[in-house]
Design a protein around this motif. Structure first.
Motif, PDB file in Angstrom:
ATOM      1  N   GLY A  56     -72.702  -6.737  10.678  1.00  0.00           N
ATOM      2  CA  GLY A  56     -72.214  -7.792   9.804  1.00  0.00           C
ATOM      3  C   GLY A  56     -71.608  -8.951  10.557  1.00  0.00           C
ATOM      4  O   GLY A  56     -71.760 -10.118  10.167  1.00  0.00           O
ATOM      5  N   ARG A  57     -70.914  -8.640  11.658  1.00  0.00           N
ATOM      6  CA  ARG A  57     -70.338  -9.705  12.477  1.00  0.00           C
ATOM      7  C   ARG A  57     -71.432 -10.583  13.072  1.00  0.00           C
ATOM      8  O   ARG A  57     -71.313 -11.821  13.097  1.00  0.00           O
ATOM      9  CB  ARG A  57     -69.488  -9.096  13.588  1.00  0.00           C
ATOM     10  CG  ARG A  57     -68.764 -10.123  14.452  1.00  0.00           C
ATOM     11  CD  ARG A  57     -68.116  -9.469  15.657  1.00  0.00           C
ATOM     12  NE  ARG A  57     -69.120  -8.929  16.583  1.00  0.00           N
ATOM     13  CZ  ARG A  57     -69.779  -9.670  17.470  1.00  0.00           C
ATOM     14  NH1 ARG A  57     -69.566 -10.987  17.549  1.00  0.00           N
ATOM     15  NH2 ARG A  57     -70.663  -9.107  18.284  1.00  0.00           N
ATOM     16  N   GLY A 235     -64.870   4.549   1.397  1.00  0.00           N
ATOM     17  CA  GLY A 235     -66.035   4.777   2.239  1.00  0.00           C
ATOM     18  C   GLY A 235     -67.335   4.298   1.644  1.00  0.00           C
ATOM     19  O   GLY A 235     -68.363   4.322   2.323  1.00  0.00           O
ATOM     20  N   MET A 236     -67.336   3.843   0.385  1.00  0.00           N
ATOM     21  CA  MET A 236     -68.547   3.330  -0.255  1.00  0.00           C
ATOM     22  C   MET A 236     -68.813   1.909   0.239  1.00  0.00           C
ATOM     23  O   MET A 236     -67.910   1.071   0.249  1.00  0.00           O
ATOM     24  CB  MET A 236     -68.404   3.346  -1.775  1.00  0.00           C
ATOM     25  CG  MET A 236     -69.641   2.902  -2.529  1.00  0.00           C
ATOM     26  SD  MET A 236     -69.400   2.891  -4.337  1.00  0.00           S
ATOM     27  CE  MET A 236     -69.275   4.638  -4.665  1.00  0.00           C
ATOM     28  N   VAL A 237     -70.052   1.639   0.639  1.00  0.00           N
ATOM     29  CA  VAL A 237     -70.419   0.334   1.194  1.00  0.00           C
ATOM     30  C   VAL A 237     -71.479  -0.309   0.313  1.00  0.00           C
ATOM     31  O   VAL A 237     -72.468   0.331  -0.056  1.00  0.00           O
ATOM     32  CB  VAL A 237     -70.946   0.472   2.635  1.00  0.00           C
ATOM     33  CG1 VAL A 237     -71.418  -0.885   3.170  1.00  0.00           C
ATOM     34  CG2 VAL A 237     -69.868   1.044   3.554  1.00  0.00           C
ATOM     35  N   THR A 280     -70.879  -8.098   2.542  1.00  0.00           N
ATOM     36  CA  THR A 280     -70.927  -6.646   2.565  1.00  0.00           C
ATOM     37  C   THR A 280     -69.491  -6.146   2.723  1.00  0.00           C
ATOM     38  O   THR A 280     -68.725  -6.698   3.526  1.00  0.00           O
ATOM     39  CB  THR A 280     -71.782  -6.133   3.734  1.00  0.00           C
ATOM     40  OG1 THR A 280     -73.135  -6.565   3.566  1.00  0.00           O
ATOM     41  CG2 THR A 280     -71.756  -4.610   3.808  1.00  0.00           C
ATOM     42  N   LEU A 281     -69.116  -5.114   1.986  1.00  0.00           N
ATOM     43  CA  LEU A 281     -67.754  -4.592   2.041  1.00  0.00           C
ATOM     44  C   LEU A 281     -67.753  -3.077   1.961  1.00  0.00           C
ATOM     45  O   LEU A 281     -68.731  -2.449   1.564  1.00  0.00           O
ATOM     46  CB  LEU A 281     -66.907  -5.186   0.920  1.00  0.00           C
ATOM     47  CG  LEU A 281     -67.360  -4.920  -0.523  1.00  0.00           C
ATOM     48  CD1 LEU A 281     -66.833  -3.593  -1.063  1.00  0.00           C
ATOM     49  CD2 LEU A 281     -66.948  -6.058  -1.439  1.00  0.00           C
ATOM     50  N   VAL A 282     -66.619  -2.505   2.344  1.00  0.00           N
ATOM     51  CA  VAL A 282     -66.391  -1.071   2.176  1.00  0.00           C
ATOM     52  C   VAL A 282     -65.165  -0.890   1.288  1.00  0.00           C
ATOM     53  O   VAL A 282     -64.170  -1.616   1.418  1.00  0.00           O
ATOM     54  CB  VAL A 282     -66.195  -0.362   3.535  1.00  0.00           C
ATOM     55  CG1 VAL A 282     -65.021  -0.929   4.323  1.00  0.00           C
ATOM     56  CG2 VAL A 282     -66.020   1.142   3.333  1.00  0.00           C
ATOM     57  N   VAL A 283     -65.250   0.044   0.366  1.00  0.00           N
ATOM     58  CA  VAL A 283     -64.121   0.365  -0.493  1.00  0.00           C
ATOM     59  C   VAL A 283     -63.089   1.134   0.339  1.00  0.00           C
ATOM     60  O   VAL A 283     -63.424   2.067   1.075  1.00  0.00           O
ATOM     61  CB  VAL A 283     -64.562   1.212  -1.702  1.00  0.00           C
ATOM     62  CG1 VAL A 283     -63.358   1.534  -2.599  1.00  0.00           C
ATOM     63  CG2 VAL A 283     -65.649   0.495  -2.496  1.00  0.00           C
ATOM     64  N   LEU A 291     -66.949  -6.530   5.674  1.00  0.00           N
ATOM     65  CA  LEU A 291     -67.625  -6.118   6.900  1.00  0.00           C
ATOM     66  C   LEU A 291     -68.518  -7.213   7.469  1.00  0.00           C
ATOM     67  O   LEU A 291     -69.180  -6.986   8.487  1.00  0.00           O
ATOM     68  CB  LEU A 291     -68.467  -4.861   6.637  1.00  0.00           C
ATOM     69  CG  LEU A 291     -67.702  -3.646   6.115  1.00  0.00           C
ATOM     70  CD1 LEU A 291     -68.656  -2.488   5.861  1.00  0.00           C
ATOM     71  CD2 LEU A 291     -66.593  -3.240   7.078  1.00  0.00           C
ATOM     72  N   THR A 292     -68.539  -8.378   6.835  1.00  0.00           N
ATOM     73  CA  THR A 292     -69.415  -9.468   7.285  1.00  0.00           C
ATOM     74  C   THR A 292     -68.594 -10.713   7.587  1.00  0.00           C
ATOM     75  O   THR A 292     -68.825 -11.793   7.051  1.00  0.00           O
ATOM     76  CB  THR A 292     -70.512  -9.756   6.236  1.00  0.00           C
ATOM     77  OG1 THR A 292     -69.958  -9.675   4.924  1.00  0.00           O
ATOM     78  CG2 THR A 292     -71.659  -8.771   6.354  1.00  0.00           C
TER      79      THR A 292
END
Length: 294
Positions: A56-57, A235-237, A280-283, A291-292
């Protein structure tokens, strides 16, 4: 002088395919008509999340590099070349390239194009807006984001659409919390968009992402209750990527769309402007971790 941004776009000519060095690992779908079914699921370990964050970076840096090059006179193909070069120089594969036959390393969606615009010899002019969507694949994980940029000086309604769409994404991100159904994300986005008379595209959604480009998890950008009631958990993406449409004074809030013959380019049916933003993310236990980010 700004051109009329209502329904002017036509398909352009594609350049030759851009190569990827052999040493860069490909996603499993390259060379196949369709990707294999997701075998991972949407929950990730901290180590896997770190790998998604690195992809993502890289993708976020590519979006920044492309954004810095956007100006009148540039073609969308030239923007794609910048994205392609940025990714491969960092050992990442452009996830869109050869995904279900898609021919380029990014999506560039201009004015009335909602999503999946294919970079070609279309020349950007003053007053356009363009969405740049880039996904990077590295170390077995995809990181996916997009952003909408003005081309030179744009109209006040276009500038407002861009900023309100960015804020709609923020509202969706703010609704993320463990134990809540994913449909609350769309409820937050739609309630905000309606304040300005914008339409919310329903048929193109956020999605699970990571080991697969699209896992099968659907994140609607409208109030889909009681459907789409899967509960979010740490942990959900997934991605959130609202697409808002301007509509017309006679039909505010319209969000119907048409598909070009290339089977990719999605445009507003009334050819009004549209904008999109994505992360994009993580819970997490407290909400969402993006995450981006570059």
């Amino acid at each position: 002088m700004p051109r009329d941004t209502s329904g002017h776009l036509v398909p352009g000519r594609l350049s030759a395919e851009r190569g990827v060095p052999r040493e860069i690992p490909r996603p499993e779908y390259v060379g196949r008509r369709e990707p294999r079914p997701d075998g991972h699921g949407d929950l990730y370990t901290p180590e896997e999340i770190a790998r998604i964050r690195e992809s993502g970076r890289i993708a976020a840096g590519a979006v920044q590099a492309v954004g810095a090059a956007i100006r009148p006179g540039v073609t969308t193909d030239e923007l794609d070349a910048i994205a392609h070069r940025y990714l491969i120089e960092r050992g990442a594969y452009p996830s869109t390239l050869h995904y279900r036959g898609y021919p380029k390393s990014s999506c560039t969606s201009v004015n009335e194009v909602i999503c999946h615009g294919i970079p070609d010899d279309t020349v950007l002019v003053e007053g356009d807006i363009v969405n740049v969507d880039i996904t990077a694949y590295r170390d077995g994980m995809h990181g996916d984001l997009n952003a909408t940029f003005p081309v030179g000086e744009v109209s006040e309604p276009a500038a407002a659409l861009i900023e309100h769409t960015r804020e709609a994404l923020n509202r969706g991100i703010g609704a993320v919390a463990p134990g809540r159904p994913v449909n609350v994300i769309g409820r937050a986005i739609e309630s905000y968009a309606r304040r300005f008379g914008y339409g919310v595209v329903r048929d193109y959604t956020g999605h699970g992402v990571g080991a697969s480009f699209h896992s099968g998890l659907v994140i609607p950008h409208y109030d889909a209750a009681p459907g789409h009631d899967r509960l979010m958990e740490p942990g959900m993406v997934f991605t959130i990527e609202p697409m808002l449409t301007m509509g017309t004074p006679e039909r505010p809030g319209t969000a119907e769309w048409d598909l070009w013959n290339d089977d990719w380019t999605v445009v507003t049916r009334d050819r009004s402007l549209t904008a999109q933003f994505e992360h994009t993310l993580v819970v997490t236990e407290r909400g969402a971790d993006l995450l981006t980010l570059p």
